[in-house]
Design an enzyme around this catalytic site. Sequence first.
Site, PDB file in Angstrom:
ATOM      1  N   ASN A 113       0.272  31.910  52.089  1.00  0.00           N
ATOM      2  CA  ASN A 113       1.541  32.178  51.407  1.00  0.00           C
ATOM      3  C   ASN A 113       2.330  33.304  52.077  1.00  0.00           C
ATOM      4  OD1 ASN A 113       0.585  30.236  49.756  1.00  0.00           O
ATOM      5  ND2 ASN A 113       0.223  31.552  47.975  1.00  0.00           N
ATOM      6  N   HIS A 159      51.272  22.377  53.245  1.00  0.00           N
ATOM      7  CA  HIS A 159      51.235  21.016  52.664  1.00  0.00           C
ATOM      8  C   HIS A 159      51.331  19.957  53.758  1.00  0.00           C
ATOM      9  CE1 HIS A 159      52.090  23.112  48.837  1.00  0.00           C
ATOM     10  NE2 HIS A 159      52.953  23.798  49.564  1.00  0.00           N
ATOM     11  N   SER A 280      36.954   1.794  71.898  1.00  0.00           N
ATOM     12  CA  SER A 280      36.619   0.799  70.887  1.00  0.00           C
ATOM     13  C   SER A 280      36.077  -0.438  71.586  1.00  0.00           C
ATOM     14  CB  SER A 280      37.881   0.445  70.091  1.00  0.00           C
ATOM     15  OG  SER A 280      37.748  -0.834  69.503  1.00  0.00           O
ATOM     16  N   LYS A 286      42.230   1.987  72.425  1.00  0.00           N
ATOM     17  CA  LYS A 286      41.761   3.110  71.629  1.00  0.00           C
ATOM     18  C   LYS A 286      41.046   4.191  72.444  1.00  0.00           C
ATOM     19  CE  LYS A 286      41.786   3.544  67.703  1.00  0.00           C
ATOM     20  NZ  LYS A 286      41.000   2.901  66.633  1.00  0.00           N
ATOM     21  N   GLU A 293      35.513  14.261  64.911  1.00  0.00           N
ATOM     22  CA  GLU A 293      35.157  13.537  63.684  1.00  0.00           C
ATOM     23  C   GLU A 293      33.737  13.853  63.244  1.00  0.00           C
ATOM     24  OE1 GLU A 293      37.992   9.572  63.862  1.00  0.00           O
ATOM     25  OE2 GLU A 293      36.108   9.548  64.946  1.00  0.00           O
ATOM     26  N   LYS A 328      11.769  23.602  54.705  1.00  0.00           N
ATOM     27  CA  LYS A 328      11.828  23.606  56.173  1.00  0.00           C
ATOM     28  C   LYS A 328      12.750  22.569  56.790  1.00  0.00           C
ATOM     29  CE  LYS A 328       7.523  25.854  56.206  1.00  0.00           C
ATOM     30  NZ  LYS A 328       7.551  25.755  54.710  1.00  0.00           N
TER      31      LYS A 328
HETATM   32  N1  ARG Z   1       2.844  24.546  54.440  1.00  0.00           N
HETATM   33  C1  ARG Z   1       3.015  25.491  53.377  1.00  0.00           C
HETATM   34  C2  ARG Z   1       4.514  25.820  53.201  1.00  0.00           C
HETATM   35  O1  ARG Z   1       5.247  25.378  53.989  1.00  0.00           O
HETATM   36  C3  ARG Z   1       2.271  26.744  53.690  1.00  0.00           C
HETATM   37  C4  ARG Z   1       1.826  27.540  52.512  1.00  0.00           C
HETATM   38  C5  ARG Z   1       0.862  26.779  51.713  1.00  0.00           C
HETATM   39  N2  ARG Z   1       0.212  27.561  50.732  1.00  0.00           N
HETATM   40  C6  ARG Z   1      -0.536  26.970  49.823  1.00  0.00           C
HETATM   41  N3  ARG Z   1      -1.081  27.756  48.974  1.00  0.00           N
HETATM   42  N4  ARG Z   1      -0.660  25.680  49.732  1.00  0.00           N
HETATM   43  O2  ARG Z   1       4.917  26.456  52.271  1.00  0.00           O
END
Ligand code: ARG
Length: 470
Positions: A113, A159, A280, A286, A293, A328
């Site tokens: 953690n 505008h 195109s 085009k 875009e 992530k």
């Molecule tokens: N892969 C986990 C995350 O991205 C890492 C931490 C996981 N901790 C746990 N107690 N399962 O958060």
Amino acid sequence: MSSSDKAWKGRFSGPTDAFVEQFTASVGFDKRLYHHDIQGSQAHARMLAAVGVLTAAEAMRICEGLAAIEAEIDAGQFTWSVAREDVHMNIEAVLTERIGETGKKLHTARSRNDQVATTIRLYLRDQVDQILARLRDLMRTLVDIARNEADTVMPGFTHLQVAQPVTLGHHLLAWFEMFMRDHARLVDARRRINVLPLGAGALAGTSFPIDRHLTARLLGFAGVTENSLDSVSDRDFVIEVTADAALAMVHLSRIAEELVLWSTPQFGFIELADGFCTGSSIMPQKKNPDVPELLRGKAGRVTGHLVGLLMVMKGQPLAYNKDNQEDKEALFDTLDTLSDSLRALAELLPATTFHRERMRSEAGRGYATATDLADYLVRRGMPFRDAHEASGQAVRLAISRGVDLAALSLDELRQCASVIDETVFAVLTLDGSIAARNHFGGTAPAQVRSAAARAAERLQALKEIEEVAD
Ligand code: ARG
């Protein structure tokens, strides 16, 4: 690896369900954190040796073993295992396979953690630095072009209707200001990223005599987090960067929309380089502005990631919850998208042709100097509201005659306000209008030139701050 090899196997009698193993794994995406995970582990090992929890020889074996693994990953020769769940456990398990029993000591006084929180902070700090550099590149490009276009007259819009003439340099420096603020926001967010959470353990700290300040120094963090529960649980620094990124993408999308409009035959203000467009498959004529875009469209996904991350965090009780593994992919995609988008615009702009004559002629249509006429009447003693009305009458007259204000005769103009004399014509020209807006922050070419010079100095100052921080 069989499921009986799990790091937590002591407590379990049955194997992990095969589908659950897949469902809970993050290694498929978090392996991109390997460098920062290893960096964090090496600092942790050195700190443990400094406080006597590991011997110096053990810490050295661990650090060398990790360095060898890093080289292997760099070379694309490392085999990742889904059964080992995430980047952290993959690396630790292979370390132990390589260096034996000592490898098992690395995780002393630490939890995944606080490990993952540390890893993301290290990674994000680097990524933010790269994005800041990209922002500065883009701003440098804008200043260079603005300096060249300080005298280029174009219509200014409100505008999306022609409003008053401005200079292209002034318009480009408006974009510059947006990116300056994006830069400042990220610099500010970086300060909150740059603190060490390691030592928080799973949530309640550790019974070992750790020296968190030493680890922080080894990793270049400016300080350590204050509260172990908070350290492992909050991802507000991720959300903050994503919010800053969403705003920068919104800025990019606005600029992109202008480029799309300007590149149409209807506007005809710019020609995008062929290398930034596609054709195109059916319509031979085009030339599509794909890059702008996409910049416009990509603001959508980053904004989506922001909302997604807020929802991941919402309602989570203290302290760590597996929900946070969901941070992530959103973060990675946000950083990739912003970085590529900044690069795309910085490369597209210098390759763009600005059609100055067309911009000028369009500024001459649409009665863009009507405000200048009103201001002229005010200088001759008329209250502004009356001057506004008289100038409006002149516009009506010009519309009925199908000409621009400057093409009306002195007699016609005097029908609208008798105080008008031949000096009015200097005021009704585009160059007269532009030159008159000669105050700090205004569009007069002289002002744009000094604004561009100041912008270059402000950029230089940012660079110097960055160098001091390194
Ligand atoms: N892969 C986990 C995350 O991205 C890492 C931490 C996981 N901790 C746990 N107690 N399962 O958060």
